[in-house]
Motif scaffolding. Structure first.
Motif, PDB file in Angstrom:
ATOM      1  N   CYS A 275       0.850  -1.197   0.000  1.00 35.39           N
ATOM      2  CA  CYS A 275       0.000   0.000   0.000  1.00 35.39           C
ATOM      3  C   CYS A 275       0.887   1.248   0.000  1.00 35.39           C
ATOM      4  O   CYS A 275       1.844   1.349   0.763  1.00 35.39           O
ATOM      5  CB  CYS A 275      -0.906   0.028   1.221  1.00 35.39           C
ATOM      6  SG  CYS A 275      -1.951   1.486   1.259  1.00 35.39           S
TER       7      CYS A 275
ATOM      8  N   CYS B 113      -0.546   4.406   0.071  1.00 36.15           N
ATOM      9  CA  CYS B 113      -1.363   5.570   0.466  1.00 36.15           C
ATOM     10  C   CYS B 113      -0.721   6.363   1.588  1.00 36.15           C
ATOM     11  O   CYS B 113      -1.032   7.532   1.776  1.00 36.15           O
ATOM     12  CB  CYS B 113      -2.743   5.131   0.914  1.00 36.15           C
ATOM     13  SG  CYS B 113      -3.637   4.350  -0.404  1.00 36.15           S
ATOM     14  N   CYS B 114       0.101   5.728   2.363  1.00 38.83           N
ATOM     15  CA  CYS B 114       0.789   6.458   3.421  1.00 38.83           C
ATOM     16  C   CYS B 114       2.122   5.777   3.658  1.00 38.83           C
ATOM     17  O   CYS B 114       2.341   4.661   3.202  1.00 38.83           O
ATOM     18  CB  CYS B 114      -0.070   6.536   4.687  1.00 38.83           C
ATOM     19  SG  CYS B 114       0.232   5.239   5.883  1.00 38.83           S
TER      20      CYS B 114
ATOM     21  N   MET C  45       3.421   4.139   5.885  1.00 44.82           N
ATOM     22  CA  MET C  45       3.467   2.850   6.574  1.00 44.82           C
ATOM     23  C   MET C  45       3.821   1.724   5.608  1.00 44.82           C
ATOM     24  O   MET C  45       4.487   0.764   5.984  1.00 44.82           O
ATOM     25  CB  MET C  45       2.117   2.526   7.207  1.00 44.82           C
ATOM     26  CG  MET C  45       1.758   3.438   8.354  1.00 44.82           C
ATOM     27  SD  MET C  45       2.257   2.755   9.933  1.00 44.82           S
ATOM     28  CE  MET C  45       1.170   1.334  10.056  1.00 44.82           C
ATOM     29  N   GLY C  46       3.344   1.823   4.366  1.00 45.30           N
ATOM     30  CA  GLY C  46       3.664   0.808   3.359  1.00 45.30           C
ATOM     31  C   GLY C  46       3.237  -0.603   3.736  1.00 45.30           C
ATOM     32  O   GLY C  46       4.015  -1.548   3.653  1.00 45.30           O
ATOM     33  N   CYS C  47       1.983  -0.784   4.154  1.00 46.29           N
ATOM     34  CA  CYS C  47       1.503  -2.116   4.552  1.00 46.29           C
ATOM     35  C   CYS C  47       1.587  -3.092   3.383  1.00 46.29           C
ATOM     36  O   CYS C  47       1.306  -2.746   2.245  1.00 46.29           O
ATOM     37  CB  CYS C  47       0.049  -2.042   5.024  1.00 46.29           C
ATOM     38  SG  CYS C  47      -0.149  -1.066   6.504  1.00 46.29           S
TER      39      CYS C  47
ATOM     40  N   ARG D 244      -8.161   2.771   3.965  1.00 50.13           N
ATOM     41  CA  ARG D 244      -7.542   3.342   2.766  1.00 50.13           C
ATOM     42  C   ARG D 244      -6.778   2.280   1.985  1.00 50.13           C
ATOM     43  O   ARG D 244      -6.734   2.287   0.765  1.00 50.13           O
ATOM     44  CB  ARG D 244      -6.572   4.459   3.154  1.00 50.13           C
ATOM     45  CG  ARG D 244      -7.225   5.778   3.461  1.00 50.13           C
ATOM     46  CD  ARG D 244      -6.191   6.748   4.027  1.00 50.13           C
ATOM     47  NE  ARG D 244      -5.123   7.030   3.065  1.00 50.13           N
ATOM     48  CZ  ARG D 244      -5.045   8.126   2.320  1.00 50.13           C
ATOM     49  NH1 ARG D 244      -5.985   9.044   2.423  1.00 50.13           N
ATOM     50  NH2 ARG D 244      -4.049   8.308   1.499  1.00 50.13           N
ATOM     51  N   GLY D 245      -6.147   1.361   2.738  1.00 43.66           N
ATOM     52  CA  GLY D 245      -5.367   0.289   2.123  1.00 43.66           C
ATOM     53  C   GLY D 245      -6.245  -0.594   1.263  1.00 43.66           C
ATOM     54  O   GLY D 245      -5.892  -0.948   0.138  1.00 43.66           O
TER      55      GLY D 245
ATOM     56  N   ASN E 125      -3.909  -4.987   5.272  1.00 49.65           N
ATOM     57  CA  ASN E 125      -4.037  -3.530   5.375  1.00 49.65           C
ATOM     58  C   ASN E 125      -4.292  -3.133   6.822  1.00 49.65           C
ATOM     59  O   ASN E 125      -4.931  -3.870   7.565  1.00 49.65           O
ATOM     60  CB  ASN E 125      -5.164  -3.022   4.476  1.00 49.65           C
ATOM     61  CG  ASN E 125      -6.491  -3.686   4.771  1.00 49.65           C
ATOM     62  OD1 ASN E 125      -6.557  -4.899   4.900  1.00 49.65           O
ATOM     63  ND2 ASN E 125      -7.536  -2.887   4.901  1.00 49.65           N
ATOM     64  N   THR E 126      -3.794  -1.967   7.216  1.00 48.20           N
ATOM     65  CA  THR E 126      -3.995  -1.489   8.587  1.00 48.20           C
ATOM     66  C   THR E 126      -5.243  -0.621   8.682  1.00 48.20           C
ATOM     67  O   THR E 126      -5.841  -0.502   9.735  1.00 48.20           O
ATOM     68  CB  THR E 126      -2.771  -0.669   9.045  1.00 48.20           C
ATOM     69  OG1 THR E 126      -1.606  -1.451   8.820  1.00 48.20           O
ATOM     70  CG2 THR E 126      -2.835  -0.293  10.505  1.00 48.20           C
ATOM     71  N   CYS E 127      -5.615   0.006   7.569  1.00 42.36           N
ATOM     72  CA  CYS E 127      -6.761   0.892   7.635  1.00 42.36           C
ATOM     73  C   CYS E 127      -7.555   0.787   6.332  1.00 42.36           C
ATOM     74  O   CYS E 127      -7.076   0.188   5.366  1.00 42.36           O
ATOM     75  CB  CYS E 127      -6.313   2.335   7.904  1.00 42.36           C
ATOM     76  SG  CYS E 127      -5.677   3.156   6.435  1.00 42.36           S
TER      77      CYS E 127
HETATM   78  S1  SF4 Z   1      -3.256   0.352   4.753  1.00 36.71           S
HETATM   79 FE1  SF4 Z   1      -3.567   2.330   5.763  1.00 36.71          FE
HETATM   80  S2  SF4 Z   1      -1.895   2.411   7.243  1.00 36.71           S
HETATM   81 FE2  SF4 Z   1      -1.332   0.827   5.773  1.00 36.71          FE
HETATM   82  S3  SF4 Z   1      -0.092   1.902   4.230  1.00 36.71           S
HETATM   83 FE3  SF4 Z   1      -2.210   1.901   3.512  1.00 36.71          FE
HETATM   84  S4  SF4 Z   1      -3.020   3.876   4.205  1.00 36.71           S
HETATM   85 FE4  SF4 Z   1      -1.168   3.478   5.391  1.00 36.71          FE
END
Ligand code: SF4
Ligand SMILES: Cc1cc2nc3c(=O)[nH]c(=O)nc-3n(C[C@H](O)[C@H](O)[C@H](O)COP(=O)(O)OP(=O)(O)OC[C@H]3O[C@@H](n4cnc5c(N)ncnc54)[C@H](O)[C@@H]3O)c2cc1C
Lengths: 419, 118
Positions: B6, B8-9, B11-13, B33-34, B29-31
């Motif tokens: 990911c 999007c932020c 963190m790179g999940c 958005r992922g 994914n942690t959130c």
């Molecule tokens: S899943 Fe959420 S926390 Fe993880 S990288 Fe994507 S946006 Fe960031």
């Protein structure tokens, strides 16, 4: 001249520190910045990817910086641009120069060093070959392309897969250059994953792990570089070498904290981070001198820089107000199991009235680990991670209660337990 | 099943995406958005495009720009082409439109910094 708080550097670290100090009640603050603009390195980082953790939206470097610059201006915090600090003495005397004021000696009650970092130059990595034109550090190339509108080359090889190198691979490609390869000595990248995805994979730019540049050819201008794979001991395997034609070689081989001022002032530096050793208040071992941001240790995320620096500013304000006792007994936080360093390096003994944030880096890629803080043999805090890599800083926040245990143990360390 | 990171932020999940009968199953994914990103990457990948263009008469030589929101990945180079030859004149304000509707995406290139007149 006498000032309460002098902040050296007006990048994200200096800006956040100033806001943190102001919001803690300090009003006599002066920021000194050598460039003609506030914002530091963010002025040239025009890509997006900043501030999601702080602002919950994805900003470019200049946008992120401008939010903090606005906050500094809204508080009427004084700053001087085009002003270079040339000396810091152990007695917190700051010597700075600029065209209008000339040479200034400022006696400060507290000083925050927020000078950022600089790129490792070619000399620090030793490549054989010609001293041809067309060899740039990735950050210099970034400044040329983004701020001057000048393209350093058309066919590019990049040595090192640090974030700046990855970002520049995409940037040069988007300006019409061909990036032939990114060459990385290690079997992993020190850059963020999202940069590998968005800057290389999106454009089919090859990333050659465990390879290095062994020769640079060309008289006057770079004509080609020779790259070779390396064995486990990182020695090049010359019979597998290949030549790649190019007119430009970018070096992205790491960043070093800019600690000349701290060295002059006799402040103890960590051999691992290259920054000063600090306690949980971000104070160095020199009383009243604080450090934060990339000068302390190299951060990959500006959000963490801002957070750490706001805390440093707050603590500096408390120090000036006499609310931090200094000189009492400190314990060093040890490391084990793959953690290379932990910032802060020290905590004070005594009662913890608030939590402590720990930041650390690991020395290799590890999967399925628990990052934990151990006090006198007992885990007091920890978290599980699917993966940790040297390129991504890890953080662990201790509650006040956990911090209290840390501050009252006789032996504390932070490390990885591989599951 | 596809593995992806990911973006999007920071963190790179690390996520895996599996096609199911009625959509996609995202894990790792942690959130939220992922999850949204993973599904977008499978169906319609998008990227924010950033660059900079020259500006005359200002305290910076170049003004940095971005697409106001992400645009389809296959339009990246067309969007960059739309910036060729564009020059701004100071003052420029963060958010000012630099190129309208770039590459027919319906998205504008906007300035990401102030450039003062000088
Ligand atoms: S899943 Fe959420 S926390 Fe993880 S990288 Fe994507 S946006 Fe960031
Ligand atoms: C190429 C690149 C890409 C990055 N990409 C991202 C990203 O995508 N997302 C993200 O979150 N983070 C990213 N970062 C990280 C982030 O930008 C940095 O961590 C952050 O800018 C560090 O802030 P700083 O204030 O410590 O240092 P700097 O921004 O370097 O600021 C230090 C300031 O101090 C001034 N200074 C130094 N010495 C003196 C002196 N003697 N006298 C007066 N002034 C002085 C300098 O001029 C400078 O303005 C990136 C960094 C780089 C270099």
């Amino acid at each position: 001249m006498k000032r309460n708080l002098v902040i050296i550097g007006g990048g994200p670290a200096g800006l956040a520190a100033a806001i943190g100090a102001y919001d803690e009640g300090e009003r006599d603050i002066l920021i000194l910045e050598r460039e003609p603009n506030l914002g530091g390195i963010l002025n040239q980082c025009i890509h997006n990817g900043f501030g999601l953790h702080t602002f919950k939206e994805e900003l470019t470097g200049p946008e992120y910086a401008s939010r903090f610059i606005r906050e500094v201006k809204a508080r009427n915090i004084e700053y001087k641009l085009n002003t270079t600090v040339i000396k810091l003495s152990g007695e917190k005397r700051v010597t700075a120069v600029n065209e209008t004021d000339g040479l200034m000696n400022i006696d400060a009650r507290a000083v925050i060093l927020a000078c950022g970092c600089r790129e490792r130059p070619r000399g620090a990595i030793n490549i054989a070959g010609c001293r041809s034109a067309g060899i740039f550090s990735a950050g210099t190339a970034q400044k040329l392309v983004n701020m001057e509108g000048y393209m350093p080359g058309k066919e590019v090889v990049i040595l090192g897969s640090g974030d700046i190198g990855l970002i520049m691979a995409r940037r040069m490609t988007s300006e019409g250059a061909v990036v032939k390869a990114v060459v990385e000595l290690m079997p992993y990248s020190s850059g963020l994953n999202r940069n590998i995805v968005q800057c290389l994979n999106d454009f089919n730019i090859p990333l050659k792990f465990s390879h290095t540049v062994v020769d640079i050819k060309g008289n006057g201008r770079v004509k080609s570089v020779v790259i070779a794979p390396v064995d486990e001991k990182l020695n090049p395997i010359m019979d597998k070498a290949e030549e790649i034609s190019c007119d430009c070689l970018l070096l992205s081989v790491g960043l070093l904290p800019e600690n000349e001022l701290a060295k002059q002032a006799g402040i103890a530096l960590s051999p691992v981070t290259g920054g000063a050793e600090v306690d949980e208040n971000m104070m160095t071992l020199s009383d009243g001198v604080f450090e934060c941001g990339n000068v302390l240790h190299v951060h990959d995320l500006v959000d963490f820089v801002s957070e750490e620096s706001a805390h440093a500013g707050k603590c500096a304000a408390r120090y000036i107000a006499g609310k931090i006792e200094s000189g009492s007994e400190r314990i060093k936080i040890g490391t084990f199991g793959g953690v290379r360093y932990c910032v802060p390096e020290y905590v004070y003994r005594g009662k913890a009235s608030e939590g402590i944030g720990l930041k650390m880096r690991v020395n290799n890629v590890y999967r399925k680990v628990r990052i934990k803080v151990v006090a006198d043999g007992v885990e007091i805090a920890g978290k599980n991670k699917q993966i940790v890599t040297p390129g991504e800083m890890e953080t662990l926040s201790l509650t006040a209660e956990q911090a209290d245990k840390l501050k009252n143990a006789s032996d504390v360390s932070v490390g990885l337990e591989v599951k | 099943m596809r593995e992806m990171i990911c973006i999007c932020c920071p963190m790179g999940c690390r996520m895996t995406v599996e096609k199911t009968a009625d959509g996609y199953l995202v894990t790792g994914n942690t959130c939220p958005r992922g999850k949204a990103y993973a599904i977008d990457e499978m169906t319609a990948p998008k990227r924010m495009v950033t660059s900079s263009v020259p500006v005359d008469g200002g305290n910076f030589k170049m003004v940095s720009v971005k697409t106001a929101v992400s645009i389809p990945k296959e339009l990246i180079f067309k969007a960059l082409d739309s910036l060729k030859g564009v020059r701004m004149t100071a003052p420029v304000k963060e958010g000012d439109v630099v190129v309208k509707n770039t590459a027919g995406s319906g998205v504008d290139f906007i300035a990401t910094r102030n450039v003062d007149k000088c």
